[in-house]
Write a protein that holds these residues in place. Structure first.
Motif, short mmCIF file in Angstrom:
data_model
loop_
_atom_site.label_atom_id
_atom_site.label_comp_id
_atom_site.label_asym_id
_atom_site.label_seq_id
_atom_site.Cartn_x
_atom_site.Cartn_y
_atom_site.Cartn_z
N MET A 73 8.79 -64.99 -48.62
CA MET A 73 7.44 -64.80 -48.12
C MET A 73 7.46 -63.68 -47.09
SD MET A 73 4.93 -67.54 -46.46
CE MET A 73 3.61 -66.93 -45.48
N ARG A 74 6.43 -62.90 -47.09
CA ARG A 74 6.32 -61.78 -46.14
C ARG A 74 5.09 -62.01 -45.27
NH1 ARG A 74 8.57 -56.71 -46.05
NH2 ARG A 74 7.37 -55.18 -44.89
N LEU A 75 5.27 -61.91 -43.96
CA LEU A 75 4.16 -62.08 -43.03
C LEU A 75 3.32 -60.81 -42.96
CD1 LEU A 75 5.95 -63.80 -40.02
CD2 LEU A 75 4.65 -64.89 -41.85
N ASN A 76 2.03 -60.99 -42.72
CA ASN A 76 1.15 -59.85 -42.47
C ASN A 76 1.62 -59.13 -41.21
OD1 ASN A 76 -0.69 -60.34 -44.58
ND2 ASN A 76 -1.73 -61.87 -43.35
N ARG A 77 1.36 -57.85 -41.13
CA ARG A 77 1.73 -57.05 -39.94
C ARG A 77 1.07 -57.64 -38.70
NH1 ARG A 77 4.80 -54.03 -37.01
NH2 ARG A 77 4.02 -52.06 -36.26
N SER A 78 -0.15 -58.11 -38.81
CA SER A 78 -0.85 -58.69 -37.66
C SER A 78 -0.15 -59.95 -37.16
CB SER A 78 -2.30 -59.03 -38.02
OG SER A 78 -3.00 -57.86 -38.32
N THR A 79 0.37 -60.75 -38.05
CA THR A 79 1.09 -61.96 -37.66
C THR A 79 2.38 -61.58 -36.93
OG1 THR A 79 0.18 -63.18 -39.52
CG2 THR A 79 2.16 -64.09 -38.50
N ASP A 80 3.08 -60.61 -37.45
CA ASP A 80 4.30 -60.13 -36.81
C ASP A 80 4.01 -59.64 -35.39
OD1 ASP A 80 6.95 -59.06 -36.43
OD2 ASP A 80 6.21 -57.11 -37.09
N ILE A 81 2.99 -58.82 -35.25
CA ILE A 81 2.61 -58.29 -33.94
C ILE A 81 2.20 -59.44 -33.02
CG2 ILE A 81 0.91 -56.89 -32.70
CD1 ILE A 81 0.93 -55.02 -35.20
N GLY A 82 1.42 -60.38 -33.54
CA GLY A 82 0.97 -61.51 -32.73
C GLY A 82 2.13 -62.32 -32.18
N LEU A 83 3.12 -62.58 -33.00
CA LEU A 83 4.28 -63.34 -32.53
C LEU A 83 5.04 -62.56 -31.47
CD1 LEU A 83 5.54 -64.83 -35.91
CD2 LEU A 83 4.48 -66.09 -34.01
N ARG A 84 5.18 -61.26 -31.67
CA ARG A 84 5.88 -60.45 -30.67
C ARG A 84 5.10 -60.35 -29.36
NH1 ARG A 84 7.34 -55.03 -32.80
NH2 ARG A 84 5.70 -55.22 -34.35
N VAL A 85 3.77 -60.30 -29.43
CA VAL A 85 2.95 -60.30 -28.21
C VAL A 85 3.18 -61.60 -27.44
CG1 VAL A 85 0.57 -60.48 -27.36
CG2 VAL A 85 1.18 -58.69 -28.99
N LEU A 86 3.17 -62.71 -28.15
CA LEU A 86 3.37 -64.00 -27.50
C LEU A 86 4.77 -64.09 -26.87
CD1 LEU A 86 1.66 -66.34 -30.10
CD2 LEU A 86 0.76 -65.61 -27.87
N SER A 97 4.41 -73.92 -25.44
CA SER A 97 4.85 -75.06 -26.26
C SER A 97 4.20 -75.08 -27.64
CB SER A 97 4.56 -76.37 -25.52
OG SER A 97 3.17 -76.50 -25.29
N ALA A 98 3.48 -74.02 -27.96
CA ALA A 98 2.81 -73.95 -29.26
C ALA A 98 3.83 -73.80 -30.38
CB ALA A 98 1.83 -72.78 -29.29
N SER A 99 3.57 -74.46 -31.49
CA SER A 99 4.42 -74.40 -32.68
C SER A 99 4.29 -73.05 -33.37
CB SER A 99 4.02 -75.52 -33.64
OG SER A 99 4.49 -75.26 -34.94
N VAL A 100 5.42 -72.43 -33.64
CA VAL A 100 5.41 -71.15 -34.35
C VAL A 100 4.82 -71.35 -35.75
CG1 VAL A 100 6.85 -69.29 -35.28
CG2 VAL A 100 7.29 -70.20 -32.98
N GLY A 101 5.14 -72.46 -36.39
CA GLY A 101 4.56 -72.74 -37.71
C GLY A 101 3.05 -72.81 -37.66
N GLY A 102 2.52 -73.48 -36.65
CA GLY A 102 1.07 -73.58 -36.49
C GLY A 102 0.43 -72.23 -36.23
N ILE A 103 1.09 -71.42 -35.41
CA ILE A 103 0.58 -70.08 -35.10
C ILE A 103 0.57 -69.22 -36.37
CG2 ILE A 103 1.04 -67.94 -33.84
CD1 ILE A 103 2.26 -69.77 -31.61
N VAL A 104 1.65 -69.26 -37.11
CA VAL A 104 1.74 -68.45 -38.34
C VAL A 104 0.67 -68.90 -39.34
CG1 VAL A 104 3.18 -67.84 -40.32
CG2 VAL A 104 4.14 -67.82 -38.01
N ARG A 105 0.46 -70.21 -39.47
CA ARG A 105 -0.60 -70.70 -40.37
C ARG A 105 -1.95 -70.13 -39.97
NH1 ARG A 105 2.46 -75.39 -39.86
NH2 ARG A 105 3.15 -76.33 -41.80
N GLY A 160 -3.84 -67.35 -42.26
CA GLY A 160 -5.02 -67.85 -42.95
C GLY A 160 -4.65 -68.59 -44.22
N GLU A 161 -5.57 -68.67 -45.11
CA GLU A 161 -5.41 -69.44 -46.35
C GLU A 161 -4.84 -68.60 -47.50
OE1 GLU A 161 -5.98 -72.77 -46.72
OE2 GLU A 161 -6.33 -72.80 -44.56
N THR A 162 -4.17 -67.53 -47.18
CA THR A 162 -3.64 -66.68 -48.25
C THR A 162 -2.49 -67.37 -48.98
OG1 THR A 162 -2.11 -65.60 -46.72
CG2 THR A 162 -4.24 -64.56 -47.04
N GLU A 163 -2.34 -67.02 -50.23
CA GLU A 163 -1.24 -67.55 -51.04
C GLU A 163 -0.19 -66.46 -51.22
OE1 GLU A 163 -2.09 -69.95 -54.49
OE2 GLU A 163 -4.19 -70.07 -53.89
#
Length: 139
Positions: free
Chosen positions: A1-14, A71-79, A83-86
């Motif tokens: 699975m490949r994350l969207n660029r926005s998700t990658d950036i979001g995780l790095r910002v956090l 304390s936020a879950s990385v899995g929850g953040i990535v979800r 979004g609801e993409t497959e």
């Protein structure tokens, strides 16, 4: 699975917000993470909407990690960010109505998220990552 660029950036910002633990400007984040300012601003806005970042307006404004974000879950953040993409786009496929591949890929995608669920933002910033995050953009 490949994350969207926005998700990658979001995780790095956090992660950067957790490591630096202070008010950060959009320009500082963009430079430190080597991403376009405009794109970063959109990601920051999304993270604020998810209550993972707090914003401070004005001349000495910026963003900082919200208290609950550590304390936020990385899995929850990535979800949330993905979004609801497959994994694959099955629109128009003649097998769509009874395809086992689609079900298998959905299960694999959920397993990916589940594997990230127990990991927190704070855990991502432990040594040696913290030192690397603190040094970003300070060359």
């Amino acid at each position: 699975m490949r994350l969207n660029r926005s998700t990658d950036i979001g995780l790095r910002v956090l992660m950067l917000g957790a490591a630096r633990d202070r008010l950060l400007t959009i320009d500082e984040l963009a430079e430190s993470l080597d991403v376009p300012r405009h794109h970063l601003a959109k990601v920051v806005q999304r993270l604020q909407h998810l209550e993972l970042l707090e914003t401070v307006r004005g001349r000495s404004g910026g963003v900082r990690l919200a208290a609950a974000a550590r304390s936020a879950s990385v899995g929850g953040i990535v979800r949330e960010l993905e979004g609801e993409t497959e994994v694959v786009d099955c629109d128009g496929c003649p097998l769509n109505s009874g395809c086992r591949l689609r079900r298998a890929l959905r299960a694999a995608q959920e397993a990916f998220y589940v594997s990230l669920d127990p990991i927190t933002v704070e855990e991502l910033t432990g040594p040696p990552t913290e030192q690397i995050l603190l040094a970003l953009g300070r060359a």
